[in-house]
Scaffold this motif. Structure first.
Motif, PDB file in Angstrom:
ATOM      1  N   ASN A  27      70.510   8.668  21.138  1.00  0.00           N
ATOM      2  CA  ASN A  27      71.722   9.279  22.240  1.00  0.00           C
ATOM      3  C   ASN A  27      72.976   8.914  21.735  1.00  0.00           C
ATOM      4  O   ASN A  27      73.671   8.178  22.566  1.00  0.00           O
ATOM      5  CB  ASN A  27      71.200   9.167  23.496  1.00  0.00           C
ATOM      6  CG  ASN A  27      69.868   9.410  24.159  1.00  0.00           C
ATOM      7  OD1 ASN A  27      69.743  10.514  24.448  1.00  0.00           O
ATOM      8  ND2 ASN A  27      68.599   8.423  24.270  1.00  0.00           N
ATOM      9  N   ARG A 120      66.825  11.807  31.454  1.00  0.00           N
ATOM     10  CA  ARG A 120      67.793  12.907  31.811  1.00  0.00           C
ATOM     11  C   ARG A 120      69.094  12.732  31.116  1.00  0.00           C
ATOM     12  O   ARG A 120      69.715  11.464  30.732  1.00  0.00           O
ATOM     13  CB  ARG A 120      68.164  12.892  33.190  1.00  0.00           C
ATOM     14  CG  ARG A 120      69.247  14.148  33.500  1.00  0.00           C
ATOM     15  CD  ARG A 120      69.159  13.988  35.073  1.00  0.00           C
ATOM     16  NE  ARG A 120      70.331  14.873  35.592  1.00  0.00           N
ATOM     17  CZ  ARG A 120      71.030  14.639  36.724  1.00  0.00           C
ATOM     18  NH1 ARG A 120      70.836  13.816  37.511  1.00  0.00           N
ATOM     19  NH2 ARG A 120      71.854  15.554  37.197  1.00  0.00           N
ATOM     20  N   VAL A 215      75.688  21.828  18.737  1.00  0.00           N
ATOM     21  CA  VAL A 215      74.322  21.531  18.594  1.00  0.00           C
ATOM     22  C   VAL A 215      73.704  22.130  17.410  1.00  0.00           C
ATOM     23  O   VAL A 215      74.328  23.028  16.790  1.00  0.00           O
ATOM     24  CB  VAL A 215      73.567  22.088  19.841  1.00  0.00           C
ATOM     25  CG1 VAL A 215      73.823  21.352  20.985  1.00  0.00           C
ATOM     26  CG2 VAL A 215      73.289  23.363  19.919  1.00  0.00           C
ATOM     27  N   LEU A 219      68.519  25.635  17.544  1.00  0.00           N
ATOM     28  CA  LEU A 219      68.353  25.926  18.840  1.00  0.00           C
ATOM     29  C   LEU A 219      68.668  27.470  19.109  1.00  0.00           C
ATOM     30  O   LEU A 219      68.169  28.208  20.041  1.00  0.00           O
ATOM     31  CB  LEU A 219      69.312  25.246  19.746  1.00  0.00           C
ATOM     32  CG  LEU A 219      68.727  23.886  20.401  1.00  0.00           C
ATOM     33  CD1 LEU A 219      68.419  22.855  18.998  1.00  0.00           C
ATOM     34  CD2 LEU A 219      69.757  22.993  21.071  1.00  0.00           C
ATOM     35  N   ARG A 228      60.674  31.366  21.913  1.00  0.00           N
ATOM     36  CA  ARG A 228      61.044  30.021  22.883  1.00  0.00           C
ATOM     37  C   ARG A 228      61.371  30.609  24.183  1.00  0.00           C
ATOM     38  O   ARG A 228      61.340  29.980  25.208  1.00  0.00           O
ATOM     39  CB  ARG A 228      62.536  29.727  22.220  1.00  0.00           C
ATOM     40  CG  ARG A 228      62.970  28.466  22.851  1.00  0.00           C
ATOM     41  CD  ARG A 228      64.334  27.940  22.406  1.00  0.00           C
ATOM     42  NE  ARG A 228      64.395  27.860  21.113  1.00  0.00           N
ATOM     43  CZ  ARG A 228      64.080  26.444  20.696  1.00  0.00           C
ATOM     44  NH1 ARG A 228      63.973  25.523  21.447  1.00  0.00           N
ATOM     45  NH2 ARG A 228      64.466  26.422  19.243  1.00  0.00           N
ATOM     46  N   TYR A 232      59.298  29.398  27.621  1.00  0.00           N
ATOM     47  CA  TYR A 232      60.149  28.758  28.807  1.00  0.00           C
ATOM     48  C   TYR A 232      59.706  29.516  30.020  1.00  0.00           C
ATOM     49  O   TYR A 232      59.494  28.892  31.287  1.00  0.00           O
ATOM     50  CB  TYR A 232      61.750  28.971  28.568  1.00  0.00           C
ATOM     51  CG  TYR A 232      62.368  28.103  29.625  1.00  0.00           C
ATOM     52  CD1 TYR A 232      62.590  26.784  29.442  1.00  0.00           C
ATOM     53  CD2 TYR A 232      62.736  28.735  31.013  1.00  0.00           C
ATOM     54  CE1 TYR A 232      63.270  26.054  30.564  1.00  0.00           C
ATOM     55  CE2 TYR A 232      63.329  28.099  31.822  1.00  0.00           C
ATOM     56  CZ  TYR A 232      63.725  26.753  31.710  1.00  0.00           C
ATOM     57  OH  TYR A 232      64.394  25.973  32.601  1.00  0.00           O
ATOM     58  N   ALA A 257      67.040  26.214  25.196  1.00  0.00           N
ATOM     59  CA  ALA A 257      66.691  24.980  24.696  1.00  0.00           C
ATOM     60  C   ALA A 257      67.743  23.774  25.142  1.00  0.00           C
ATOM     61  O   ALA A 257      67.228  22.812  25.082  1.00  0.00           O
ATOM     62  CB  ALA A 257      66.928  25.372  22.862  1.00  0.00           C
ATOM     63  N   TYR A 258      68.838  23.870  25.227  1.00  0.00           N
ATOM     64  CA  TYR A 258      69.740  22.999  25.613  1.00  0.00           C
ATOM     65  C   TYR A 258      69.275  22.565  27.007  1.00  0.00           C
ATOM     66  O   TYR A 258      69.308  21.195  27.177  1.00  0.00           O
ATOM     67  CB  TYR A 258      71.284  23.370  25.578  1.00  0.00           C
ATOM     68  CG  TYR A 258      72.070  22.281  26.085  1.00  0.00           C
ATOM     69  CD1 TYR A 258      72.296  21.335  25.080  1.00  0.00           C
ATOM     70  CD2 TYR A 258      72.852  22.364  27.128  1.00  0.00           C
ATOM     71  CE1 TYR A 258      73.380  20.346  25.324  1.00  0.00           C
ATOM     72  CE2 TYR A 258      73.660  21.326  27.552  1.00  0.00           C
ATOM     73  CZ  TYR A 258      73.990  20.276  26.493  1.00  0.00           C
ATOM     74  OH  TYR A 258      75.025  19.337  26.686  1.00  0.00           O
ATOM     75  N   GLU A 260      66.458  22.457  28.348  1.00  0.00           N
ATOM     76  CA  GLU A 260      65.269  21.612  28.304  1.00  0.00           C
ATOM     77  C   GLU A 260      65.462  20.482  27.774  1.00  0.00           C
ATOM     78  O   GLU A 260      64.949  19.409  27.966  1.00  0.00           O
ATOM     79  CB  GLU A 260      64.362  22.531  27.116  1.00  0.00           C
ATOM     80  CG  GLU A 260      63.606  23.653  27.849  1.00  0.00           C
ATOM     81  CD  GLU A 260      62.602  24.374  26.823  1.00  0.00           C
ATOM     82  OE1 GLU A 260      61.408  24.516  27.174  1.00  0.00           O
ATOM     83  OE2 GLU A 260      62.964  24.641  25.682  1.00  0.00           O
ATOM     84  N   LYS A 261      66.184  20.368  26.716  1.00  0.00           N
ATOM     85  CA  LYS A 261      66.842  19.032  26.152  1.00  0.00           C
ATOM     86  C   LYS A 261      67.312  18.123  27.069  1.00  0.00           C
ATOM     87  O   LYS A 261      66.846  16.945  27.091  1.00  0.00           O
ATOM     88  CB  LYS A 261      67.709  19.266  24.794  1.00  0.00           C
ATOM     89  CG  LYS A 261      68.223  17.881  24.160  1.00  0.00           C
ATOM     90  CD  LYS A 261      69.085  18.357  23.057  1.00  0.00           C
ATOM     91  CE  LYS A 261      69.608  16.946  22.503  1.00  0.00           C
ATOM     92  NZ  LYS A 261      70.826  17.288  21.390  1.00  0.00           N
ATOM     93  N   THR A 262      68.281  18.368  27.931  1.00  0.00           N
ATOM     94  CA  THR A 262      68.699  17.783  28.843  1.00  0.00           C
ATOM     95  C   THR A 262      68.131  17.231  30.011  1.00  0.00           C
ATOM     96  O   THR A 262      68.217  16.120  30.725  1.00  0.00           O
ATOM     97  CB  THR A 262      69.902  18.410  29.315  1.00  0.00           C
ATOM     98  OG1 THR A 262      69.867  19.705  29.991  1.00  0.00           O
ATOM     99  CG2 THR A 262      71.112  18.581  28.171  1.00  0.00           C
ATOM    100  N   VAL A 264      64.734  16.688  29.811  1.00  0.00           N
ATOM    101  CA  VAL A 264      63.744  15.597  29.511  1.00  0.00           C
ATOM    102  C   VAL A 264      62.423  15.739  29.823  1.00  0.00           C
ATOM    103  O   VAL A 264      61.924  15.179  30.949  1.00  0.00           O
ATOM    104  CB  VAL A 264      64.309  14.215  29.853  1.00  0.00           C
ATOM    105  CG1 VAL A 264      63.392  13.253  28.646  1.00  0.00           C
ATOM    106  CG2 VAL A 264      65.700  14.175  29.083  1.00  0.00           C
TER     107      VAL A 264
END
Length: 709
Positions: A27, A120, A215, A219, A228, A232, A257-258, A260-262, A264
């Protein structure tokens, strides 16, 4: 292989530091809040940045590569406060939590480190906590994708409010990109790295106080976008969501996608993406015009003195957000405008019902943001209670509207959605939860007495242990006839029966021999234990934990029920927002003598007795003087095909800027479906609005650029 045992002791990594550096390496663009007991600690450069930003003490802990390790920390119970300040300053924060109890780590060895990981990523566009959000302002995360190049390029825009679940999509040409970004007013923009570095776009997207997050282009990959998005939303195909352009699909993929990434591993509950054009389109206002007209905030950045502040009579958080959304992008559809104006007119004509409706609406909490927190496992008992009260309010309002003989279409839609609010769920929540539950479920005490028999028993044991011990002591006194018998407690024996040495022999003989077990003999007293006392002690010791565990299970059960009813809850919340906006605009129109404009597909623009809504209110408060009304005729006259232009001249402080803005604001008010400050108004739908006035004007205080300068 390097022999680490030969290193300088200062250069050897401890297991703790190895863990920290591994998590930090994953990170690199975020401040790492590293959980250690009751604090989130920050180290190295993160500590130095956070110390400067938050004004907290920078200290040190150990050494790394021969240098002191900078460190600072914030207590867990104040973490939201510090997060709010860091997010406001544009930082991203990775929250790293302990995933096991320290006692479990010790079982693996004395030097074992507690397992930790990031649960998170907190960014400006993905926050959900009430303490970090403005209740009346949407918190938009915007993704931008581009298909094509040069003048033929199309930009896909997809924006979500993770806290409330809204999801909108649009596609525009490059010339409209800046206006659309200004309309959406995102807290954060996420875009592919290549687009972030594009020199031609930098003036459009790199604005002050706007977080930009580049990013990986993966993505936004158009080849995998549909798959994708379908994954979701757990659908086989996107046909049910409508048709989207390639640029729109890429943007939707990027924002999903973003998110989902944030989050966690947790899934934010988002509505299916909806194209803006499906709602009839919106009035295009470039950033300069938007700022000069002071629609959402003044040129000084304040809400007070803006058009939004002047017309906001809403009584719910959802209503405030919807009003801001409509004012930010007024409709260009005559049908949509007319439907909204019909609702305002209906409520204007019946002040008594409007007052009752607004009183009922005022009891309805925000349901969308609590719903979002519960879905992300960040909710608490108050979120459940808020949804329960909101559903009750929706049912009450729906029933009241159902008793009216004739209502306009906008209110019919809202009424039907309100009537569908699950009242059985509302009743369950009301019966299960106390009137004023705590914020966090770990605090306990939020389930109403009588809802769960096992919980009531655990609470009784925990809270009434003295009474239960006294009751058992009285039973022993009666059974043995020893009035001096006492139940006592110490840290060695726990609870025990104590009697004098003279009376002890009675307990060593039948019929008490089997019940009382000798534990200890001291000078003058003898101590015994019993099976009942041991059982009661075990129950008392675990009662508090058991009560919290049972409440936790009840909380999870209630959360599952709420999430299962999400579509109906969301529809009811949106219905209440629609009613709140209509009732607020009706209240404003009735109080200030505003009229319903005629909005049509034409070039007409005829304002009779127009007034500036903000300045008029400011005059009423400061001097009590009436605003001098002005007319404006820009439409074609009889026999003419085109409209007209006005050239307005006059001295400084003569009111030219006020006149210009006044007519533009009347257009905005008309096209959100509201009434306008005029004697009469006929307006052909406006699709683009432009304005340029003195940069230092402060109309609400009666100051022109000339006067300020």
């Amino acid at each position: 292989m390097t022999d680490t045992s030969a290193r300088d002791p200062d250069q050897r990594l401890t297991p703790f530091m190895e863990q920290y550096l591994e998590i930090k390496a994953a990170n690199p663009d975020s401040l790492l809040f590293y959980r250690m007991g009751d604090f989130y600690e920050l180290f190295f450069g993160d500590a130095e940045e956070a110390s400067r930003a938050l004004g907290i003490v920078l200290t040190k802990r150990g050494k790394h590569l021969g240098e002191d390790i900078p460190m600072c920390g914030v207590p867990i119970h104040r973490a939201d406060e510090y997060l709010q300040r860091l997010i406001a300053l544009g930082f991203r924060v990775a929250v790293c939590e302990q995933l096991e109890d320290p006692a479990e780590a010790k079982k693996r060895g004395a030097k074992s480190v507690v397992r930790r990981d990031v649960i998170r990523l907190v960014t400006p566009g993905t926050i959900t906590e009430d303490t970090l959000l403005d209740a009346g302002v949407a918190n938009h995360l915007l993704a931008i994708a581009r298909v094509g190049a040069g003048e033929t390029a199309r930009f896909g825009l997809a924006w979500v409010d993770v806290s409330a679940g809204s999801f909108r999509v649009a596609a525009v040409e490059g010339g409209r990109l800046s206006a659309e970004i200004a309309r959406i007013d995102p807290r954060e923009i996420v875009l592919p790295e290549k687009l972030f570095e594009d020199e031609t776009l930098k003036p459009l997207i790199r604005r002050e106080k706007l977080a930009l997050t580049p990013v990986s282009a993966a993505l936004f990959d158009g080849a995998t976008a549909e798959a994708r998005i379908a994954a979701y939303f757990e659908v086989a195909a996107l046909d049910g969501f409508g048709r989207f352009e390639r640029a729109e699909l890429s943007a939707i993929s990027g924002v999903v996608a973003y998110v989902e990434k944030t989050q966690v591993g947790l899934k934010a509950r988002l509505e299916p993406p909806r194209r803006e054009s499906d709602d009839g389109g919106s009035l295009s206002i470039d950033p300069g015009t938007r700022a000069n007209l002071e629609i959402m905030r003044t040129l000084a950045g304040e809400r007070q003195g803006s058009l939004l502040s002047a017309i906001d009579r809403t009584v719910t958080p959802n209503g405030r957000r919807l009003l801001a959304e409509r004012l930010s992008g007024p409709s260009t559809s005559v049908a949509v405008i007319g439907r909204r104006a019909d609702a305002v007119a209906f409520l204007t004509e019946d002040p008594t019902f409007r007052r009752q409706l607004r009183e009922a609406l005022a009891t309805a909490p925000d349901m969308l943001r609590p719903l979002g927190r519960l879905a992300l496992q960040r909710g608490g008992p108050r979120d459940l209670a808020a949804i329960g009260r909101g559903l009750i309010a929706a049912g009450t309002i729906g029933a009241a509207l159902a008793r009216l003989p004739v209502v306009p279409e906008e209110i019919v839609r809202a009424r039907d959605a309100a009537l569908e609010a699950p009242q059985d769920l509302a009743e369950t929540l009301a019966a299960a939860l106390v009137d004023e539950p705590p914020l966090l479920k770990r605090d306990g005490g939020f389930v109403r007495a009588g809802w769960s028999a096992p919980l009531d028993e655990a609470r009784e044991l925990s809270a009434d242990s003295r009474r239960l011990i006294a009751r058992l002591e009285a039973d022993y006194v009666e059974a043995t006839g020893i009035k001096s018998l006492k139940i006592r407690h110490n840290n060695v024996l726990g609870f025990f029966v104590e009697t004098t040495a003279v009376n002890a022999d009675r307990l060593r003989e039948p019929p008490h021999l089997e019940r009382f077990v000798h534990r200890q003999t001291l000078a003058g007293v003898v101590r015994f234990s019993t099976v009942e006392l041991a059982d009661l002690e075990a129950k008392i010791a675990s009662a508090g934990d058991r009560a919290l565990g049972i409440e936790g299970e009840i909380f999870e059960d209630m959360t599952r029920r709420v999430l299962a009813a999400e579509p109906a809850i969301r529809a009811a919340a949106e219905a209440l927002a629609v009613l709140d906006v209509a009732a607020g605009l009706a209240e404003l129109a009735d109080r200030d003598g505003w009229v319903r404009p005629i909005v049509e597909e034409s070039l007409a623009f005829s304002i009779v007795g127009g007034r500036h809504p903000v300045v008029e209110q400011a005059l009423a408060v400061t001097t009590g003087e009436p605003f001098v009304a002005n007319g404006c005729e820009l439409g074609p006259r009889d026999g003419e095909a085109d409209g007209r232009l006005l050239i307005v001249t006059g001295p400084n402080m003569g009111g030219k800027s006020t006149y210009l803005r006044q007519n533009a604001l009347i257009v905005l008010l008309a096209q959100i479906g509201g009434f306008v400050p005029a004697t009469s108004a006929r307006i052909g739908v406006v699709d683009k609005l432009f304005s340029r006035v003195g940069a230092a004007d402060d109309l609400a205080r009666g100051r022109s650029t000339f006067m300020v300068e």
